[in-house]
Design a protein around this motif. Structure first.
Motif, PDB file in Angstrom:
ATOM      1  N   GLY A 101     -17.985 -31.967  38.820  1.00 45.95           N
ATOM      2  CA  GLY A 101     -16.754 -32.619  39.233  1.00 45.95           C
ATOM      3  C   GLY A 101     -16.723 -34.052  39.364  1.00 45.95           C
ATOM      4  O   GLY A 101     -15.607 -34.648  39.619  1.00 45.95           O
ATOM      5  N   ASP A 102     -17.936 -34.726  39.508  1.00 46.81           N
ATOM      6  CA  ASP A 102     -18.078 -35.989  39.559  1.00 46.81           C
ATOM      7  C   ASP A 102     -18.178 -36.777  38.305  1.00 46.81           C
ATOM      8  O   ASP A 102     -19.166 -36.639  37.721  1.00 46.81           O
ATOM      9  CB  ASP A 102     -19.299 -36.204  40.697  1.00 46.81           C
ATOM     10  N   LYS A 103     -17.309 -37.780  37.951  1.00 49.92           N
ATOM     11  CA  LYS A 103     -17.175 -38.217  36.649  1.00 49.92           C
ATOM     12  C   LYS A 103     -18.407 -39.361  36.630  1.00 49.92           C
ATOM     13  O   LYS A 103     -19.001 -39.461  35.645  1.00 49.92           O
ATOM     14  CB  LYS A 103     -15.966 -39.225  36.682  1.00 49.92           C
ATOM     15  N   LEU A 104     -18.828 -39.804  37.892  1.00 52.62           N
ATOM     16  CA  LEU A 104     -19.999 -40.931  37.873  1.00 52.62           C
ATOM     17  C   LEU A 104     -21.210 -40.034  37.405  1.00 52.62           C
ATOM     18  O   LEU A 104     -22.116 -40.559  36.555  1.00 52.62           O
ATOM     19  CB  LEU A 104     -20.206 -41.539  39.453  1.00 52.62           C
ATOM     20  N   PHE A 105     -21.326 -38.696  37.971  1.00 53.63           N
ATOM     21  CA  PHE A 105     -22.643 -38.027  37.565  1.00 53.63           C
ATOM     22  C   PHE A 105     -22.687 -37.862  36.105  1.00 53.63           C
ATOM     23  O   PHE A 105     -23.641 -37.564  35.482  1.00 53.63           O
ATOM     24  CB  PHE A 105     -22.697 -36.893  38.374  1.00 53.63           C
ATOM     25  N   LEU A 106     -21.456 -37.183  35.567  1.00 53.90           N
ATOM     26  CA  LEU A 106     -21.200 -36.896  34.288  1.00 53.90           C
ATOM     27  C   LEU A 106     -21.397 -38.071  33.482  1.00 53.90           C
ATOM     28  O   LEU A 106     -22.095 -38.001  32.118  1.00 53.90           O
ATOM     29  CB  LEU A 106     -19.808 -36.299  34.002  1.00 53.90           C
ATOM     30  N   GLN A 107     -20.913 -39.119  33.642  1.00 51.99           N
ATOM     31  CA  GLN A 107     -21.634 -40.351  32.818  1.00 51.99           C
ATOM     32  C   GLN A 107     -22.827 -40.755  33.022  1.00 51.99           C
ATOM     33  O   GLN A 107     -23.405 -41.029  31.939  1.00 51.99           O
ATOM     34  CB  GLN A 107     -20.446 -41.700  33.340  1.00 51.99           C
ATOM     35  N   PHE A 156     -25.886 -51.624  28.546  1.00 50.39           N
ATOM     36  CA  PHE A 156     -26.519 -50.368  28.267  1.00 50.39           C
ATOM     37  C   PHE A 156     -27.108 -50.615  26.877  1.00 50.39           C
ATOM     38  O   PHE A 156     -28.255 -49.895  26.519  1.00 50.39           O
ATOM     39  CB  PHE A 156     -25.517 -49.142  28.450  1.00 50.39           C
ATOM     40  N   PRO A 157     -26.417 -51.064  25.851  1.00 52.45           N
ATOM     41  CA  PRO A 157     -27.177 -51.048  24.487  1.00 52.45           C
ATOM     42  C   PRO A 157     -28.145 -52.027  24.602  1.00 52.45           C
ATOM     43  O   PRO A 157     -29.437 -51.851  23.744  1.00 52.45           O
ATOM     44  CB  PRO A 157     -25.779 -52.074  23.667  1.00 52.45           C
ATOM     45  N   LEU A 158     -28.270 -53.183  25.494  1.00 49.68           N
ATOM     46  CA  LEU A 158     -29.424 -54.091  25.497  1.00 49.68           C
ATOM     47  C   LEU A 158     -30.701 -53.377  26.246  1.00 49.68           C
ATOM     48  O   LEU A 158     -31.887 -53.398  25.644  1.00 49.68           O
ATOM     49  CB  LEU A 158     -29.243 -55.232  26.384  1.00 49.68           C
ATOM     50  N   ARG A 205     -21.920 -48.137  34.602  1.00 49.22           N
ATOM     51  CA  ARG A 205     -21.943 -47.477  33.095  1.00 49.22           C
ATOM     52  C   ARG A 205     -23.118 -47.610  32.611  1.00 49.22           C
ATOM     53  O   ARG A 205     -23.470 -47.095  31.480  1.00 49.22           O
ATOM     54  CB  ARG A 205     -20.856 -48.291  32.211  1.00 49.22           C
ATOM     55  N   THR A 206     -24.183 -48.123  33.277  1.00 51.30           N
ATOM     56  CA  THR A 206     -25.517 -48.119  32.982  1.00 51.30           C
ATOM     57  C   THR A 206     -26.479 -47.117  33.506  1.00 51.30           C
ATOM     58  O   THR A 206     -27.670 -47.132  33.144  1.00 51.30           O
ATOM     59  CB  THR A 206     -26.151 -49.638  33.050  1.00 51.30           C
TER      60      THR A 206
END
Length: 320
Positions: free
Chosen positions: A84-90, A177-179, A267-268
């Motif tokens: 239920g943690d969006k940060l973990f799922l990301q 993240f792409p880098l 986000r990385t």
């Protein structure tokens, strides 16, 4: 008095079998005696450093614990919170991107380089140059990348000399993240190129000679000779990448932290970064139970993928 006749051949055969069994038992006894002094220390070392901490991490994952004081048993509560943690799922999604997208890029580039370098003059030197980035610690690459890509760094300076007045914001959050994916591809390509080249080098030359006599083109030689005879090498590389991709941490932490925020932008994050921050570097009270649950889920992911890879990539062994 009745006597039973015994054939000499039968008696000799039974004696030989008894002697063979006695010899086999002696070998088994010798192996058992050697197990303790030779295998025992390694097994003990492995159990203390891996099995024990892994079992303890599973135990912690069922508790709410801040690293000190009493543990509160919550059952599967930590796992429910993770999903239920969006940060973990990301973070979990980023790990899957690294696993599959970067993995496909690494194997495509590595296999392409293997085919190019196979008959190239100076291939040993070229292989050493390609392998060199893998010898350098990922943390060093993260520091150097942050240095050359910052607004006043080497890349923007060179672009300014070339007349580019508005260079890209390389270290913007959306570009990090792409880098990281590009750097991981560059760092690991040499390692897998070396392994694949070793697999291609073991193919006897007469296979290629037979292909030439049969009039096979380059694609047919690749499909019917190179790929089948190196399939086991590809399987080994796939397992190695699966294990290493789930553990990616250093380059994200160092390069992501080069933005000056200390902790990389969320986000990385990979699951490894999420686990570390949750346990040690979060602003709130450390949540060792949540961190352990995250680590156990990563271990479960690796285990499932390795089993699937071994099943999917399993083929009959071709003797060379």
């Amino acid at each position: 008095m009745t006597q039973t006749a015994v054939m000499p051949g039968v008696s000799a055969g039974r004696g030989a079998r008894r002697a063979s069994r006695a010899g086999g038992n002696a070998i088994d006894n010798a192996r058992k005696r050697l197990f303790v002094p030779f295998v025992g220390p390694a097994l003990l070392f492995y159990s203390v450093l891996f099995v024990g901490p892994s079992v303890y991490a599973i135990w912690i994952s069922f508790h709410k614990w801040a690293g000190a004081g009493a543990m509160e048993f919550v059952g599967f509560g930590n796992y429910v919170k993770l999903f239920g943690d969006k940060l973990f799922l990301q973070s979990f999604g980023n790990t899957l991107v690294l696993l599959f997208v970067v993995g496909i890029a690494v194997f495509a580039v590595s296999f392409g380089l293997t085919l190019v370098l196979r008959d190239m003059v100076g291939r040993k030197i070229a292989r050493s140059v390609i392998f060199f980035p893998h010898l350098v610690n990922a943390m060093i690459f993260g520091v150097l990348a942050g240095f050359v890509l910052n607004p006043g760094g080497l890349v923007n300076t060179l672009l300014g000399w070339a007349g580019v007045t508005d260079p890209p914001a390389w270290l913007a959050t959306e570009n990090l993240f792409p880098l990281i994916m590009v750097m991981l591809t560059w760092i690991t390509t040499g390692y897998y190129t070396t392994i694949l080249m070793a697999g291609v080098d073991r193919i006897p030359p007469y296979y290629y000679e037979d292909c030439a006599l049969a009039g096979a083109n380059a694609f047919q030689r690749l499909r019917y000779v190179i790929l089948p005879l190196t399939w086991d090498v590809f399987g080994t590389c796939a397992v190695l990448w699966t294990i290493s991709s789930v553990k990616i941490f250093e380059i994200i932490w160092i390069f992501g932290g080069s933005t000056g925020q200390g902790i990389p932008p969320t986000r990385t994050w990979s699951t490894a970064v999420y686990t570390y921050v949750t346990a040690f570097s979060g602003e709130s009270i450390p949540a060792y139970g949540m961190a352990s649950a995250s680590a156990i889920l990563s271990l479960a992911l690796v285990s499932v993928l390795v089993v699937l890879l071994r099943r999917v990539m399993k083929r009959d062994t071709i003797e060379i």
